[in-house]
Design a protein around this motif. Structure first.
Motif, PDB file in Angstrom:
ATOM      1  N   ILE A 115       0.950  -1.256  -0.219  1.00  0.00           N
ATOM      2  CA  ILE A 115       0.061  -0.023  -0.096  1.00  0.00           C
ATOM      3  C   ILE A 115       0.790   1.271  -0.025  1.00  0.00           C
ATOM      4  N   THR A 116       0.656   2.172  -0.778  1.00  0.00           N
ATOM      5  CA  THR A 116       1.398   3.216  -1.276  1.00  0.00           C
ATOM      6  C   THR A 116       0.713   4.691  -0.801  1.00  0.00           C
ATOM      7  N   GLU A 117      -0.321   4.317  -0.076  1.00  0.00           N
ATOM      8  CA  GLU A 117      -1.032   5.730   0.358  1.00  0.00           C
ATOM      9  C   GLU A 117      -1.285   5.313   1.756  1.00  0.00           C
ATOM     10  N   ILE A 118      -1.620   6.740   2.711  1.00  0.00           N
ATOM     11  CA  ILE A 118      -1.712   6.616   4.090  1.00  0.00           C
ATOM     12  C   ILE A 118      -3.316   6.555   4.296  1.00  0.00           C
ATOM     13  N   SER A 119      -4.174   7.114   3.291  1.00  0.00           N
ATOM     14  CA  SER A 119      -5.488   7.282   3.595  1.00  0.00           C
ATOM     15  C   SER A 119      -6.357   5.997   3.619  1.00  0.00           C
ATOM     16  N   PRO A 120      -6.131   4.842   3.223  1.00  0.00           N
ATOM     17  CA  PRO A 120      -6.854   3.750   3.415  1.00  0.00           C
ATOM     18  C   PRO A 120      -6.546   3.181   4.844  1.00  0.00           C
ATOM     19  N   TYR A 121      -5.433   3.560   5.402  1.00  0.00           N
ATOM     20  CA  TYR A 121      -5.088   3.200   6.918  1.00  0.00           C
ATOM     21  C   TYR A 121      -5.981   4.020   7.916  1.00  0.00           C
ATOM     22  N   LEU A 122      -6.129   5.352   7.338  1.00  0.00           N
ATOM     23  CA  LEU A 122      -6.953   6.195   8.178  1.00  0.00           C
ATOM     24  C   LEU A 122      -8.330   5.872   8.150  1.00  0.00           C
ATOM     25  N   ASP A 123      -8.928   5.407   6.836  1.00  0.00           N
ATOM     26  CA  ASP A 123     -10.275   5.112   6.603  1.00  0.00           C
ATOM     27  C   ASP A 123     -10.513   3.828   7.453  1.00  0.00           C
ATOM     28  N   ALA A 124      -9.709   2.835   7.485  1.00  0.00           N
ATOM     29  CA  ALA A 124      -9.675   1.552   8.209  1.00  0.00           C
ATOM     30  C   ALA A 124      -9.853   2.045   9.743  1.00  0.00           C
ATOM     31  N   LEU A 125      -8.725   2.852  10.340  1.00  0.00           N
ATOM     32  CA  LEU A 125      -8.544   3.213  11.622  1.00  0.00           C
ATOM     33  C   LEU A 125      -9.965   3.774  12.286  1.00  0.00           C
ATOM     34  N   ASP A 126     -10.451   4.618  11.509  1.00  0.00           N
ATOM     35  CA  ASP A 126     -11.775   5.461  11.867  1.00  0.00           C
ATOM     36  C   ASP A 126     -12.730   4.158  12.163  1.00  0.00           C
ATOM     37  N   LYS A 127     -12.961   3.264  11.110  1.00  0.00           N
ATOM     38  CA  LYS A 127     -14.182   2.267  11.340  1.00  0.00           C
ATOM     39  C   LYS A 127     -13.662   1.311  12.784  1.00  0.00           C
ATOM     40  N   LEU A 128     -12.486   1.301  12.753  1.00  0.00           N
ATOM     41  CA  LEU A 128     -12.061   0.526  13.942  1.00  0.00           C
ATOM     42  C   LEU A 128     -12.025   1.109  15.458  1.00  0.00           C
ATOM     43  N   LEU A 129     -11.848   2.340  15.488  1.00  0.00           N
ATOM     44  CA  LEU A 129     -11.958   3.285  16.655  1.00  0.00           C
ATOM     45  C   LEU A 129     -13.420   3.209  17.078  1.00  0.00           C
ATOM     46  N   GLU A 130     -14.379   3.562  15.952  1.00  0.00           N
ATOM     47  CA  GLU A 130     -15.781   3.608  16.332  1.00  0.00           C
ATOM     48  C   GLU A 130     -16.207   2.394  17.121  1.00  0.00           C
ATOM     49  N   GLY A 168      -1.737  -3.574  11.650  1.00  0.00           N
ATOM     50  CA  GLY A 168      -1.136  -4.441  10.675  1.00  0.00           C
ATOM     51  C   GLY A 168      -0.057  -4.091  10.112  1.00  0.00           C
ATOM     52  N   GLY A 169       0.368  -4.452   8.931  1.00  0.00           N
ATOM     53  CA  GLY A 169       1.389  -4.094   8.170  1.00  0.00           C
ATOM     54  C   GLY A 169       0.962  -3.466   6.933  1.00  0.00           C
ATOM     55  N   GLY A 170       1.809  -3.866   5.733  1.00  0.00           N
ATOM     56  CA  GLY A 170       1.225  -3.493   4.503  1.00  0.00           C
ATOM     57  C   GLY A 170       1.891  -2.374   3.649  1.00  0.00           C
ATOM     58  N   LEU A 171       2.643  -1.304   4.410  1.00  0.00           N
ATOM     59  CA  LEU A 171       3.274  -0.383   3.683  1.00  0.00           C
ATOM     60  C   LEU A 171       4.297  -0.819   2.561  1.00  0.00           C
ATOM     61  N   GLY A 172       3.976  -0.187   1.473  1.00  0.00           N
ATOM     62  CA  GLY A 172       4.470  -0.399   0.460  1.00  0.00           C
ATOM     63  C   GLY A 172       6.194   0.052   0.016  1.00  0.00           C
ATOM     64  N   ILE A 173       6.750  -0.439  -0.719  1.00  0.00           N
ATOM     65  CA  ILE A 173       8.107   0.127  -1.233  1.00  0.00           C
ATOM     66  C   ILE A 173       8.040   0.524  -2.530  1.00  0.00           C
ATOM     67  N   THR A 174       9.223   0.994  -2.702  1.00  0.00           N
ATOM     68  CA  THR A 174       9.620   1.299  -4.544  1.00  0.00           C
ATOM     69  C   THR A 174      10.308   0.094  -4.976  1.00  0.00           C
ATOM     70  N   TYR A 175       9.561  -0.520  -5.960  1.00  0.00           N
ATOM     71  CA  TYR A 175       9.907  -1.479  -6.980  1.00  0.00           C
ATOM     72  C   TYR A 175      10.362  -0.787  -8.221  1.00  0.00           C
ATOM     73  N   ASP A 176       9.539   0.026  -8.684  1.00  0.00           N
ATOM     74  CA  ASP A 176       9.704   0.976  -9.963  1.00  0.00           C
ATOM     75  C   ASP A 176       9.805   2.377  -9.762  1.00  0.00           C
ATOM     76  N   ASP A 177       8.569   2.913  -9.865  1.00  0.00           N
ATOM     77  CA  ASP A 177       8.242   4.516  -9.676  1.00  0.00           C
ATOM     78  C   ASP A 177       7.127   4.616  -8.397  1.00  0.00           C
ATOM     79  N   GLU A 178       7.067   3.667  -7.775  1.00  0.00           N
ATOM     80  CA  GLU A 178       5.955   4.009  -6.620  1.00  0.00           C
ATOM     81  C   GLU A 178       6.764   5.016  -5.737  1.00  0.00           C
ATOM     82  N   THR A 179       5.802   5.726  -4.842  1.00  0.00           N
ATOM     83  CA  THR A 179       6.376   6.842  -4.014  1.00  0.00           C
ATOM     84  C   THR A 179       5.469   6.683  -2.645  1.00  0.00           C
ATOM     85  N   PRO A 180       5.796   5.247  -2.088  1.00  0.00           N
ATOM     86  CA  PRO A 180       5.116   5.347  -0.765  1.00  0.00           C
ATOM     87  C   PRO A 180       5.483   6.410   0.270  1.00  0.00           C
ATOM     88  N   PRO A 181       4.755   6.592   1.285  1.00  0.00           N
ATOM     89  CA  PRO A 181       5.145   7.689   2.440  1.00  0.00           C
ATOM     90  C   PRO A 181       6.512   7.034   3.154  1.00  0.00           C
TER      91      PRO A 181
END
Length: 420
Positions: free
Chosen positions: A206-221, A239-252
């Protein structure tokens, strides 16, 4: 591939202070090569971001389970995330501690539950009501209480490959979000379970933070609802899942990722709870390369093929996920490049490692398949009765053999022919 750990010196690829060409000469190919410094720097990025916060790091063993790799993390005080009793045995053999280990996985057997309880694992991440009942019975037979966290499926799209997406309704993982509150109530009613946390894992690379925040909001509720029912949730496992750069990805950056999630949890009023991070790929992915030698160059009407001695049994990700790995020469050649499909000797059309790569090659040249530290050797097999490769750990100017190359006779040592 970590640019700081793997770099060129006078046109020759080096792993830290060691020539990759010398490693191939000494240990043969195919060869997995890991950088201790790259492993260390990635872990410190997580640990430093967690410092002073109520947060801990549990390394996902499934990404790379080599004992030397796990030992690097254990020496730095890491916890671990496992999905089998075999991985638990590896953690302990590598110097890790069961009490700092989280036992995940959708299909734990009763025997595995028993081994985890006897070892004293930190928590079981449970994924179904039948698993709750099974764990309760095993704990009862041992006269123990099993610490339990439910893995909740928040139905959040991580926007990753379907095979490594784990947080949607259609995935096999976790308890459905709509069923979670009632499932927690059932767990609370079981005499030999101790409900201690909540867990979520929405996917990998996963190369964006927003899906984690969406999941966290549901979890905290959901945490608020569960505690209103009389349970206390002591930890939140993101959990885990933070992506890496294989080619041109730009993970946080790792530090930004961790800080953003912890701040978000704090702003929602849950900062007093311990937070677990379970990184895998982002720790080990770019800390390893796979070295391979060109056996033949095969021109064709539509494709040119560079046939190498590594194959899909050594690195399954391209065949399985159509995954991209950069492929670079170990020794740069001052010659015109051609377009090749880099393929292996396994008897499958799916046995490819890279397509349409611009490379200047002659037979015998060495190539490095980058970003191979995660889900590389751990997913390798003996298909076509091919021995699995050796693994090397480079530490500065030293290279250590941390797994011997298999021999063919080992592959059928446990087999037998029929008697007369």
């Amino acid at each position: 591939m970590s640019d700081s750990a793997f770099h060129y010196v006078d046109g020759v690829l080096h792993a830290e202070g060691v020539s990759a060409a010398s490693l191939a000469e000494q240990f043969g190919t195919p060869l997995y090569v890991y950088s201790r410094d790259a492993l260390t720097q990635a872990y410190r990025a997580y640990a430093d971001a967690c410092a002073g916060r109520n947060a801990t790091v549990h390394v996902a063993v499934k990404a790379n389970s080599n004992l030397a790799v796990l030992n690097v993390f254990a020496r730095m005080g890491a916890g671990f995330d496992i999905v089998s009793s075999g991985e638990l045995a590896r953690v302990i053999a590598a110097g890790g501690r069961a009490e700092h280990t989280v036992f995940s996985g959708v299909g734990k057997s009763a025997a595995e539950m028993r081994e985890g309880l006897e070892a004293g694992v930190k928590c079981f991440n449970v994924e179904s009501i039948p698993e709750l009942h099974a764990l309760n019975e095993v704990a009862k037979s041992l006269g123990k209480k099993a610490p339990v966290s439910l893995r909740v499926n928040p139905d959040v799209d991580a926007k990753t490959h379907p095979y490594i997406s784990t947080g949607l309704k259609s995935n096999k993982f976790g308890v459905a979000f709509s069923d979670a509150r009632a499932t927690y109530a059932q767990a609370q009613a079981m005499d030999h379970l101790d409900v201690v946390g909540i867990d979520c894992h929405i996917g990998s690379q996963i190369t964006e933070i927003s899906p984690y925040l969406d999941a966290l909001d549901k979890l905290l509720e959901l945490v608020g609802q569960i505690e209103a029912d009389g349970m206390r949730i002591r930890h939140i496992d993101v959990g885990g899942g933070l992506g890496i750069t294989y080619d041109d990805e730009t993970p946080p950056a790792i530090g930004d990722f961790v800080t953003t999630l912890l701040d978000h949890i704090g702003k929602r009023g849950h900062g007093a709870r311990e937070v677990y991070f379970e990184p895998g790929r982002s720790l080990v992915g770019n800390a390893g390369v796979l070295l391979t030698r060109v056996e033949y160059l095969k021109p064709g009407e539509e494709k040119n093929f560079a046939i190498v001695d590594a194959a899909m049994n050594d690195l399954a990700r391209p065949a399985m996920y159509e995954a991209f790995h950069r492929i670079v020469p170990v020794v740069k050649r001052d010659a015109a490049a051609q377009t090749y499909d880099v393929v292996g000797p396994v008897c499958e059309s799916g046995d490819w490692l890279g397509r349409d790569r611009e490379l200047a090659l002659v037979p015998g040249d060495l190539l490095a398949i980058c970003s191979a530290g995660a889900y590389g050797f751990v997913m390798s097999s003996n298909y076509n009765t091919r021995p699995r490769s050796a693994e090397i750990m480079v530490d500065g100017e030293r290279a250590r053999l941390v797994r011997e190359r298999e021999e063919v006779k080992q592959l059928f040592a446990g087999e037998s022919i029929l008697p007369d």
